[in-house]
Design a protein around this motif. Structure first.
Motif, PDB file in Angstrom:
ATOM      1  N   THR A  55       5.410  -6.884 -11.795  1.00 28.99           N
ATOM      2  CA  THR A  55       5.849  -7.924 -12.727  1.00 28.99           C
ATOM      3  C   THR A  55       5.129  -9.243 -12.467  1.00 28.99           C
ATOM      4  OG1 THR A  55       7.730  -8.389 -11.256  1.00 28.99           O
ATOM      5  CG2 THR A  55       8.116  -6.915 -13.124  1.00 28.99           C
TER       6      THR A  55
ATOM      7  N   VAL B 156       8.289 -11.201 -19.113  1.00 24.52           N
ATOM      8  CA  VAL B 156       8.071  -9.956 -18.376  1.00 24.52           C
ATOM      9  C   VAL B 156       9.407  -9.353 -17.952  1.00 24.52           C
ATOM     10  CG1 VAL B 156       7.084  -8.971 -16.267  1.00 24.52           C
ATOM     11  CG2 VAL B 156       5.773 -10.623 -17.605  1.00 24.52           C
TER      12      VAL B 156
ATOM     13  N   GLY C 254       2.721  -6.241 -20.769  1.00 23.14           N
ATOM     14  CA  GLY C 254       3.860  -5.740 -20.012  1.00 23.14           C
ATOM     15  C   GLY C 254       4.301  -4.377 -20.506  1.00 23.14           C
TER      16      GLY C 254
END
Length: 450
Positions: A144, A405, A126
């Motif tokens: 995401t 995330v 991420g």
């Protein structure tokens, strides 16, 4: 109250304790302790059991693989392997529509092969891939969602801590479990890439194309990924491969524990050589490994106390006899178990789900006839359970990877992540159906190698 009734009541009390945010290891341990006390009528038995159970559990040589693989993952995280993997994949795929998202999936798969942790993979990738996707104009939902889904590859592509724990619980061969998980792991990565391709065709504005990188630059970035290939090949090849051609009679170069140690040393050396792992980072890696190991071992101990209570109550055996007596089709029973994992995945972490359910589910499975050997059923179910647990990590509203995330991208509403991850959940469900219909997807490589 019969043993089965007491076990069911204890299970309900334990779930209530978990919902009340009591640590899962403590909830399982306390429920098992009190349940054993009630069954045997004296506190002396569970107290004496704690003494012997703790030693018997943690003197197991097989459990030493856990901190070693965790340390390997920590070194990989801090040494910059994730950035090299993503850059190489992005250079090769970034000019295609949705290519950077596909690159994130590939990088997650590669990083998961040396990390073994879903949460670490989602968090690390991420930080590396999300800024690049947002800079290129990818939608927040897709950016995401693909990272949350890609992170799950960390616990499926071997080495996997969850597979190690499952193998110890069910007395299966760790090497065979690793081999069985490899093809489903690659199928997961392929499914996510196909999902990105479909997503990009349906919503072209969510996944723009990027500039084409010259082949010379692509080859340079690809060459920087050799440590990942080397370490994964050495660890998994040394554990699973047939080395008879090197030395007659040598089936494997390493035991799983030795392979984990080699992987940890290899990633550590790479980190030091590239400057990504300094003294401070080394100490942080040791501390985080010790913390994660302590957490896992505490949950394992709590599960052992609870499982001992179940053994005294004879509940698993009675449930197995009841299921067999009802005449349910084996596949119906298996699907019901997998559905339980999907539900538990909304409120529990993957390790707790495995430790909590396997002692109950596994005896039931052993009493059913799937037309395969007991070992084949155990391996097939273990990988299936892991895949469903993986889906739980990205299933709203409480999938842990979604929050990981979202913590990296604090300015993106979590509702966007929910929308973005939905197509990847659908991809996972299709893969589960395929694995149920075709057990050979899981067992073929095991049969080939062993």
């Amino acid at each position: 109250m019969t043993g089965l009734e007491l076990a069911l009541a204890g299970f309900a009390v334990m779930l209530l304790a978990i919902f009340l945010r009591i640590p899962i290891g403590a909830a399982m341990g306390m429920t098992g302790f009190v349940g054993t006390w009630i069954l045997l009528g004296t506190p002396n038995a569970p107290l004496s059991q704690l003494k012997t159970l703790t030693y018997d559990t943690f003197s197991s040589y097989s459990l030493s693989i856990v901190p070693l693989f965790l340390l390997m993952g920590q070194f990989a995280t801090k040494s910059g392997m994730s950035a090299a993997l993503f850059q190489a994949a992005s250079d090769w795929l970034g000019h295609r529509r949705g290519g950077v998202a596909m690159a994130a999936v590939g990088a997650c798969a590669g990083f998961g092969a040396v990390c073994g942790s879903s949460l670490a993979t989602a968090s690390t990738m991420g930080q590396v891939a999300l800024p690049e996707m947002r800079k290129r104009g990818y939608s927040d939902a897709l950016a995401t969602g693909v990272l949350a889904a890609g992170g799950t590859l960390g616990i499926l592509i071997p080495p996997s801590i969850i597979l190690v724990i499952y193998a110890i619980l069910t007395q299966q061969n760790i090497v065979k479990m690793f081999a069985a998980a490899l093809i489903p792991g690659l199928l997961a990565a392929l499914g996510y890439v196909l999902t990105v391709m479909i997503y990009a065709r349906v919503r072209p504005d969510a996944a723009p194309t990027g500039p084409r990188v010259p082949y010379r630059a692509r080859l340079r970035t690809l060459a920087r990924t050799w440590p990942v290939v080397l370490i994964f090949g050495l660890v998994m090849g040394g554990i699973v491969g047939d080395w008879n051609w090197v030395k007659p009679g040598v089936q494997a170069l390493f035991t799983p524990t030795e392979g984990a140690a080699v992987g940890a040393i290899g990633t550590g050396i790479y980190g030091v050589a590239t400057g990504g792992l300094n003294w401070s980072g080394f100490l942080d890696a040791l501390l985080e490994t010790a913390t994660a190991t302590a957490m896992i071992f505490f949950i394992v101990l709590g599960a052992q106390v609870f499982n001992s209570f179940l053994a005294y109550s004879q509940a698993p055996q009675e449930l197995a006899a009841w299921v067999t007596g009802q005449g349910f089709a084996p596949m119906v029973v298996l699907c019901a178990m997998l559905l339980c994992y999907l539900v538990f995945g909304c409120v529990m972490d993957s390790l707790s789900m495995i430790l909590l359910t396997v002692p109950v589910f596994f005896p039931i499975l052993q009493s059913l006839d799937f037309g395969m050997t007991d070992e084949a059923v155990a391996i097939w179910f273990g990988v299936l359970a892991l895949v469903v647990v993986e889906v739980g990590l990205i299933t709203p509203p409480v999938g842990l990877n979604l929050f990981i995330v979202n913590a990296v991208a604090r300015d993106i509403p979590i509702a966007q992540t929910y929308r973005g991850v939905a197509p990847f959940v659908a991809s996972d469900l299709i893969r589960i159906v395929l694995m149920l219909a075709f057990p050979g997807l899981t067992l073929w490589l095991v049969q080939l190698l062993f």
